[in-house]
Design an enzyme around this catalytic site. Sequence first.
Site, PDB file in Angstrom:
ATOM      1  N   HIS A   1       7.764   8.076  -9.746  1.00  0.00           N
ATOM      2  CA  HIS A   1       6.368   8.341 -10.061  1.00  0.00           C
ATOM      3  C   HIS A   1       6.368   9.772 -10.595  1.00  0.00           C
ATOM      4  O   HIS A   1       7.239  10.569 -10.231  1.00  0.00           O
ATOM      5  CB  HIS A   1       5.490   8.260  -8.809  1.00  0.00           C
ATOM      6  CG  HIS A   1       5.369   6.859  -8.281  1.00  0.00           C
ATOM      7  ND1 HIS A   1       5.740   6.519  -7.008  1.00  0.00           N
ATOM      8  CD2 HIS A   1       4.927   5.732  -8.882  1.00  0.00           C
ATOM      9  CE1 HIS A   1       5.525   5.215  -6.842  1.00  0.00           C
ATOM     10  NE2 HIS A   1       5.049   4.717  -7.968  1.00  0.00           N
TER      11      HIS A   1
ATOM     12  N   HIS B   1       4.749  -9.552  -6.746  1.00  0.00           N
ATOM     13  CA  HIS B   1       3.466  -9.583  -7.460  1.00  0.00           C
ATOM     14  C   HIS B   1       3.246 -10.953  -8.101  1.00  0.00           C
ATOM     15  O   HIS B   1       2.124 -11.467  -8.109  1.00  0.00           O
ATOM     16  CB  HIS B   1       3.419  -8.492  -8.534  1.00  0.00           C
ATOM     17  CG  HIS B   1       3.504  -7.095  -7.978  1.00  0.00           C
ATOM     18  ND1 HIS B   1       3.446  -5.975  -8.776  1.00  0.00           N
ATOM     19  CD2 HIS B   1       3.650  -6.632  -6.716  1.00  0.00           C
ATOM     20  CE1 HIS B   1       3.554  -4.885  -8.031  1.00  0.00           C
ATOM     21  NE2 HIS B   1       3.685  -5.266  -6.768  1.00  0.00           N
TER      22      HIS B   1
ATOM     23  N   GLU C   1       3.293  -3.158 -15.218  1.00  0.00           N
ATOM     24  CA  GLU C   1       3.713  -3.901 -14.017  1.00  0.00           C
ATOM     25  C   GLU C   1       2.512  -4.663 -13.475  1.00  0.00           C
ATOM     26  O   GLU C   1       1.699  -4.109 -12.749  1.00  0.00           O
ATOM     27  CB  GLU C   1       4.275  -2.927 -12.962  1.00  0.00           C
ATOM     28  CG  GLU C   1       4.774  -3.640 -11.715  1.00  0.00           C
ATOM     29  CD  GLU C   1       5.354  -2.682 -10.670  1.00  0.00           C
ATOM     30  OE1 GLU C   1       5.833  -1.595 -11.021  1.00  0.00           O
ATOM     31  OE2 GLU C   1       5.320  -3.043  -9.477  1.00  0.00           O
TER      32      GLU C   1
ATOM     33  N   GLU D   1       7.546  -7.686 -11.056  1.00  0.00           N
ATOM     34  CA  GLU D   1       7.920  -7.579  -9.642  1.00  0.00           C
ATOM     35  C   GLU D   1       7.783  -8.952  -8.997  1.00  0.00           C
ATOM     36  O   GLU D   1       6.734  -9.594  -9.080  1.00  0.00           O
ATOM     37  CB  GLU D   1       7.018  -6.558  -8.924  1.00  0.00           C
ATOM     38  CG  GLU D   1       7.269  -6.563  -7.424  1.00  0.00           C
ATOM     39  CD  GLU D   1       6.875  -5.290  -6.709  1.00  0.00           C
ATOM     40  OE1 GLU D   1       6.924  -4.205  -7.313  1.00  0.00           O
ATOM     41  OE2 GLU D   1       6.520  -5.392  -5.520  1.00  0.00           O
TER      42      GLU D   1
ATOM     43  N   ASP E   1       6.742  12.205  -7.925  1.00  0.00           N
ATOM     44  CA  ASP E   1       8.027  12.229  -7.200  1.00  0.00           C
ATOM     45  C   ASP E   1       8.879  13.339  -7.823  1.00  0.00           C
ATOM     46  O   ASP E   1       9.647  14.016  -7.142  1.00  0.00           O
ATOM     47  CB  ASP E   1       8.804  10.908  -7.363  1.00  0.00           C
ATOM     48  CG  ASP E   1       8.145   9.740  -6.636  1.00  0.00           C
ATOM     49  OD1 ASP E   1       7.599   9.962  -5.540  1.00  0.00           O
ATOM     50  OD2 ASP E   1       8.191   8.615  -7.165  1.00  0.00           O
TER      51      ASP E   1
ATOM     52  N   ASP F   1       7.111  -6.208  -0.071  1.00  0.00           N
ATOM     53  CA  ASP F   1       8.326  -5.531  -0.577  1.00  0.00           C
ATOM     54  C   ASP F   1       9.533  -5.826   0.313  1.00  0.00           C
ATOM     55  O   ASP F   1      10.307  -4.929   0.674  1.00  0.00           O
ATOM     56  CB  ASP F   1       8.116  -4.009  -0.682  1.00  0.00           C
ATOM     57  CG  ASP F   1       7.092  -3.624  -1.746  1.00  0.00           C
ATOM     58  OD1 ASP F   1       6.900  -4.396  -2.696  1.00  0.00           O
ATOM     59  OD2 ASP F   1       6.494  -2.546  -1.625  1.00  0.00           O
TER      60      ASP F   1
ATOM     61  N   ASP G   1       1.279  -6.899   0.112  1.00  0.00           N
ATOM     62  CA  ASP G   1       2.504  -6.765  -0.679  1.00  0.00           C
ATOM     63  C   ASP G   1       3.623  -6.260   0.244  1.00  0.00           C
ATOM     64  O   ASP G   1       3.645  -5.106   0.648  1.00  0.00           O
ATOM     65  CB  ASP G   1       2.204  -5.757  -1.798  1.00  0.00           C
ATOM     66  CG  ASP G   1       3.352  -5.563  -2.752  1.00  0.00           C
ATOM     67  OD1 ASP G   1       4.374  -6.257  -2.625  1.00  0.00           O
ATOM     68  OD2 ASP G   1       3.224  -4.697  -3.632  1.00  0.00           O
TER      69      ASP G   1
HETATM   70  C1  XLS Z   1       3.011  -1.429  -6.030  1.00  0.00           C
HETATM   71  C2  XLS Z   1       4.034  -1.266  -7.024  1.00  0.00           C
HETATM   72  C3  XLS Z   1       4.495   0.159  -7.219  1.00  0.00           C
HETATM   73  C4  XLS Z   1       5.096   0.292  -8.550  1.00  0.00           C
HETATM   74  C5  XLS Z   1       5.389   1.658  -9.033  1.00  0.00           C
HETATM   75  O1  XLS Z   1       2.632  -2.486  -5.611  1.00  0.00           O
HETATM   76  O2  XLS Z   1       5.120  -2.144  -6.790  1.00  0.00           O
HETATM   77  O3  XLS Z   1       5.322   0.557  -6.188  1.00  0.00           O
HETATM   78  O4  XLS Z   1       6.275  -0.444  -8.575  1.00  0.00           O
HETATM   79  O5  XLS Z   1       4.263   2.394  -9.244  1.00  0.00           O
HETATM   80 MG    MG Z   2       6.791  -2.388  -7.959  1.00  0.00          MG
END
Ligand code: XLS
Ligand code: MG
Length: 343
Positions: free
Chosen positions: A49, A213, A174, A210, A52, A250, A248
């Site tokens: 980001h 998502h 994304e 992703e 970051d 992950d 979400d």
């Molecule tokens: C959030 C996203 C985020 C992006 C990057 O849901 O996955 O982490 O990948 O900004």
């Molecule tokens: Mg992501």
Amino acid sequence: MAGEFRFSFGPWNIHEGADPFGPTVRESIGFNQKLAEYKKLKFDGVQFHDDDAVPNMNELTSAQIIQAAKAVKKRLDDHGLTAEFVAPRLWEDPRTVDGGYTSNDPACREYARERSRRCIDIARALDTKLIVLWLSREGTYIRESKDSVLATERLLAALNDMLEYDPEIRIAIEPKPNEPVDHTYIPTTGHALALGARTVDPSRVGVNIESAHAILAGLDPSDEMGFALSAGKLWTVHLNDQNGLKFDQDKTFGAVDLRRALNQVRILDQHEYGKNGEWVGLDVKAMRTQKAEVATKHLRNSREIFLRLLEISRSLKQTDIDGMVGERDYEELEMYVLGKLMA
Ligand code: XLS
Ligand code: MG
């Protein structure tokens, strides 16, 4: 290179374990210390980001931001790492509370666009031309608060603004259907590519898909990837897993549905993903229960699962598959794939 994969993740993938119902459970790890983990985990690429790379960027002039980002580039070089992309973080500042580019407040919209230009400066200083755009709060909590036609036009204007600001950058949108907002304006790959096609330079707008998502949108991630691959638009991926329709998660790649993961690896491998330098990004998070000293295993495991599924995918014999397809014996094909996964 086709047939060979290189892996990336972002510093946010090593994290303190906070969730909406509880505070952090692990100490923060400094950015430098995180960089030192990459090679140990067999990763070569760093996703960023904007903040970051330059944490206090809102307090700096654009010249100072570029200078700070160049110092980060040196640190990457010291660790032998490459910056894959930079994404503007448009969801934490108070000015983005109602979205960035689609906020109802013109001053907030201008903040989002200005921040995106600074993000591009950071990308250039880190020596990458790829910008990822996760359109976090670009949507609504209640339908009546925004006009979706106007919002689409505002998103288009913001994309054009970035493409014109730097004629070399490429933007990978994304898509995500929800969270933090109730509904977003660009929920799927199709929406992202349709929006990109209307910009001043469609050749420079693609996607970052992703897995979670796509699953949250009720779609199959490998089909979403196939759709983007067929258009030459899959410029990066965020592989992970998701256990049904909830927040979400992950989760570690393949941890919920190995077959679904196999099909993502397979579509990437069969269509030479990586031949133009694309990375395999793993947007995974360690479980909150994980103790600090073992809180990078999700990254190690996700990469290993990818590579093991790659072996399985390549062990599937195309002539055998063609035979079963020719006979339209999909029950046999199903057992063949499941058999390989269970072997
Ligand atoms: C959030 C996203 C985020 C992006 C990057 O849901 O996955 O982490 O990948 O900004
Ligand atoms: Mg992501």
